[in-house]
Design a protein around this motif. Structure first.
Motif, PDB file in Angstrom:
ATOM      1  N   ALA A   1       0.840  -1.206   0.000  1.00  0.00           N
ATOM      2  CA  ALA A   1       0.000   0.000   0.000  1.00  0.00           C
ATOM      3  C   ALA A   1       0.873   1.253   0.000  1.00  0.00           C
ATOM      4  CB  ALA A   1      -0.893  -0.007   1.234  1.00  0.00           C
ATOM      5  N   PRO A   2       0.352   2.364  -0.519  1.00  0.00           N
ATOM      6  CA  PRO A   2       1.128   3.609  -0.460  1.00  0.00           C
ATOM      7  C   PRO A   2       1.310   4.048   0.995  1.00  0.00           C
ATOM      8  CG  PRO A   2      -0.998   3.945  -1.568  1.00  0.00           C
ATOM      9  CD  PRO A   2      -0.914   2.502  -1.208  1.00  0.00           C
ATOM     10  N   LEU A   3       2.470   4.620   1.282  1.00  0.00           N
ATOM     11  CA  LEU A   3       2.776   5.040   2.660  1.00  0.00           C
ATOM     12  C   LEU A   3       2.003   6.314   3.005  1.00  0.00           C
ATOM     13  CD1 LEU A   3       4.558   4.220   5.082  1.00  0.00           C
ATOM     14  CD2 LEU A   3       6.302   5.746   4.203  1.00  0.00           C
ATOM     15  N   THR A   4       1.083   6.184   3.929  1.00  0.00           N
ATOM     16  CA  THR A   4       0.322   7.334   4.424  1.00  0.00           C
ATOM     17  C   THR A   4       0.710   7.540   5.883  1.00  0.00           C
ATOM     18  OG1 THR A   4      -1.470   5.896   5.175  1.00  0.00           O
ATOM     19  CG2 THR A   4      -1.667   6.786   2.941  1.00  0.00           C
ATOM     20  N   ASP A   5       0.309   8.664   6.457  1.00  0.00           N
ATOM     21  CA  ASP A   5       0.583   8.898   7.882  1.00  0.00           C
ATOM     22  C   ASP A   5      -0.033   7.803   8.741  1.00  0.00           C
ATOM     23  OD1 ASP A   5       2.069  11.135   7.447  1.00  0.00           O
ATOM     24  OD2 ASP A   5       0.498  12.562   7.973  1.00  0.00           O
TER      25      ASP A   5
ATOM     26  N   ALA B   1      13.460  -5.061   9.893  1.00  0.00           N
ATOM     27  CA  ALA B   1      12.986  -5.190   8.509  1.00  0.00           C
ATOM     28  C   ALA B   1      11.799  -4.264   8.265  1.00  0.00           C
ATOM     29  CB  ALA B   1      12.603  -6.635   8.217  1.00  0.00           C
ATOM     30  N   MET B   2      10.931  -4.140   9.259  1.00  0.00           N
ATOM     31  CA  MET B   2       9.758  -3.273   9.123  1.00  0.00           C
ATOM     32  C   MET B   2      10.157  -1.796   9.132  1.00  0.00           C
ATOM     33  SD  MET B   2       7.129  -5.610  11.323  1.00  0.00           S
ATOM     34  CE  MET B   2       5.668  -4.564  11.299  1.00  0.00           C
ATOM     35  N   ASP B   3      11.227  -1.463   9.862  1.00  0.00           N
ATOM     36  CA  ASP B   3      11.782  -0.098   9.823  1.00  0.00           C
ATOM     37  C   ASP B   3      12.388   0.178   8.446  1.00  0.00           C
ATOM     38  OD1 ASP B   3      11.110   0.779  12.360  1.00  0.00           O
ATOM     39  OD2 ASP B   3      13.015   0.189  13.263  1.00  0.00           O
ATOM     40  N   GLU B   4      13.078  -0.815   7.901  1.00  0.00           N
ATOM     41  CA  GLU B   4      13.701  -0.704   6.584  1.00  0.00           C
ATOM     42  C   GLU B   4      12.620  -0.507   5.516  1.00  0.00           C
ATOM     43  OE1 GLU B   4      16.589  -0.442   3.687  1.00  0.00           O
ATOM     44  OE2 GLU B   4      16.796  -0.298   5.859  1.00  0.00           O
ATOM     45  N   TRP B   5      11.509  -1.210   5.672  1.00  0.00           N
ATOM     46  CA  TRP B   5      10.372  -1.059   4.748  1.00  0.00           C
ATOM     47  C   TRP B   5       9.921   0.405   4.702  1.00  0.00           C
ATOM     48  CZ3 TRP B   5       5.348   0.496   6.084  1.00  0.00           C
ATOM     49  CH2 TRP B   5       4.396   0.381   5.075  1.00  0.00           C
ATOM     50  N   VAL B   6       9.867   1.056   5.878  1.00  0.00           N
ATOM     51  CA  VAL B   6       9.459   2.473   5.944  1.00  0.00           C
ATOM     52  C   VAL B   6      10.450   3.328   5.162  1.00  0.00           C
ATOM     53  CG1 VAL B   6       9.177   4.485   7.450  1.00  0.00           C
ATOM     54  CG2 VAL B   6       8.212   2.289   8.132  1.00  0.00           C
ATOM     55  N   ARG B   7      11.757   3.065   5.340  1.00  0.00           N
ATOM     56  CA  ARG B   7      12.782   3.845   4.631  1.00  0.00           C
ATOM     57  C   ARG B   7      12.626   3.698   3.118  1.00  0.00           C
ATOM     58  NH1 ARG B   7      15.751   2.722   9.251  1.00  0.00           N
ATOM     59  NH2 ARG B   7      16.624   0.759   8.542  1.00  0.00           N
TER      60      ARG B   7
ATOM     61  N   LYS C   1       9.887   2.822   1.405  1.00  0.00           N
ATOM     62  CA  LYS C   1       8.636   3.456   0.972  1.00  0.00           C
ATOM     63  C   LYS C   1       8.749   4.986   1.027  1.00  0.00           C
ATOM     64  CE  LYS C   1       5.086   1.118   0.358  1.00  0.00           C
ATOM     65  NZ  LYS C   1       4.513   0.550  -0.854  1.00  0.00           N
ATOM     66  N   ALA C   2       9.441   5.498   2.045  1.00  0.00           N
ATOM     67  CA  ALA C   2       9.583   6.950   2.202  1.00  0.00           C
ATOM     68  C   ALA C   2      10.394   7.559   1.063  1.00  0.00           C
ATOM     69  CB  ALA C   2      10.229   7.274   3.552  1.00  0.00           C
ATOM     70  N   LEU C   3      11.294   6.767   0.496  1.00  0.00           N
ATOM     71  CA  LEU C   3      12.089   7.231  -0.645  1.00  0.00           C
ATOM     72  C   LEU C   3      11.301   7.119  -1.952  1.00  0.00           C
ATOM     73  CD1 LEU C   3      15.522   5.584   0.244  1.00  0.00           C
ATOM     74  CD2 LEU C   3      15.021   8.027   0.220  1.00  0.00           C
ATOM     75  N   GLY C   4      10.084   6.603  -1.853  1.00  0.00           N
ATOM     76  CA  GLY C   4       9.247   6.458  -3.035  1.00  0.00           C
ATOM     77  C   GLY C   4       9.621   5.269  -3.901  1.00  0.00           C
ATOM     78  N   LYS C   5      10.450   4.392  -3.344  1.00  0.00           N
ATOM     79  CA  LYS C   5      10.865   3.204  -4.101  1.00  0.00           C
ATOM     80  C   LYS C   5       9.846   2.090  -3.904  1.00  0.00           C
ATOM     81  CE  LYS C   5      15.826   4.039  -3.743  1.00  0.00           C
ATOM     82  NZ  LYS C   5      17.082   3.556  -3.168  1.00  0.00           N
ATOM     83  N   PRO C   6       9.715   1.231  -4.908  1.00  0.00           N
ATOM     84  CA  PRO C   6       8.800   0.096  -4.721  1.00  0.00           C
ATOM     85  C   PRO C   6       9.423  -0.927  -3.770  1.00  0.00           C
ATOM     86  CG  PRO C   6       9.877  -0.045  -6.861  1.00  0.00           C
ATOM     87  CD  PRO C   6      10.315   1.253  -6.236  1.00  0.00           C
TER      88      PRO C   6
END
Length: 126
Positions: free
Chosen positions: A31-35, A74-80, A82-87
């Protein structure tokens, strides 16, 4: 399952809790990263780092403590990512991120008899 059910989910042990978090993560990972999603992910990471790791220590399962820590990282890495706009290409399996490219490969079954396939019609004419 509704958010009401999720709020009152009572895991039986640390492994059950980790399986549950893994299932939730795999549901929203694409899903797209939302607040709201960011907060939800942080809540799950906090739950892993606080409750699950403490429970695994109480249960005397050091390997599960490490798994829960890796899972939270791994879940923190997922945020990084997604925050960079990478898939994000991956799924959490056995409490680790497995990339979509690393899918399970099955060995092709080899026929016995030097690779020659026996033709039923030929073998019946003897």
């Amino acid at each position: 399952m509704t958010t009401e059910d999720e709020r009152y989910y009572q895991p039986t042990d640390s492994k059950d809790a980790m399986r549950y978090v893994e299932k939730l993560f795999n549901r929203y990972k694409d899903a797209p990263l939302t607040d709201a999603l960011l907060k939800y992910n942080q809540k799950l990471v906090f739950y892993l780092r606080q409750s699950v790791i403490a429970t695994a220590k109480e249960e005397g399962v050091p390997e599960r403590v490490k798994s829960a820590q890796r899972m939270a990282d791994a879940m923190d890495e997922w945020v990084r990512i997604k925050a960079l706009g990478k898939p994000f290409h991956g799924t959490m399996r056995h409490f680790k991120i497995v990339s979509d490219q690393q899918h399970v490969k099955f060995k092709a079954r080899r026929q016995k008899g030097g690779g020659r396939q026996v033709n039923m019609r030929k073998s019946m004419h003897h």
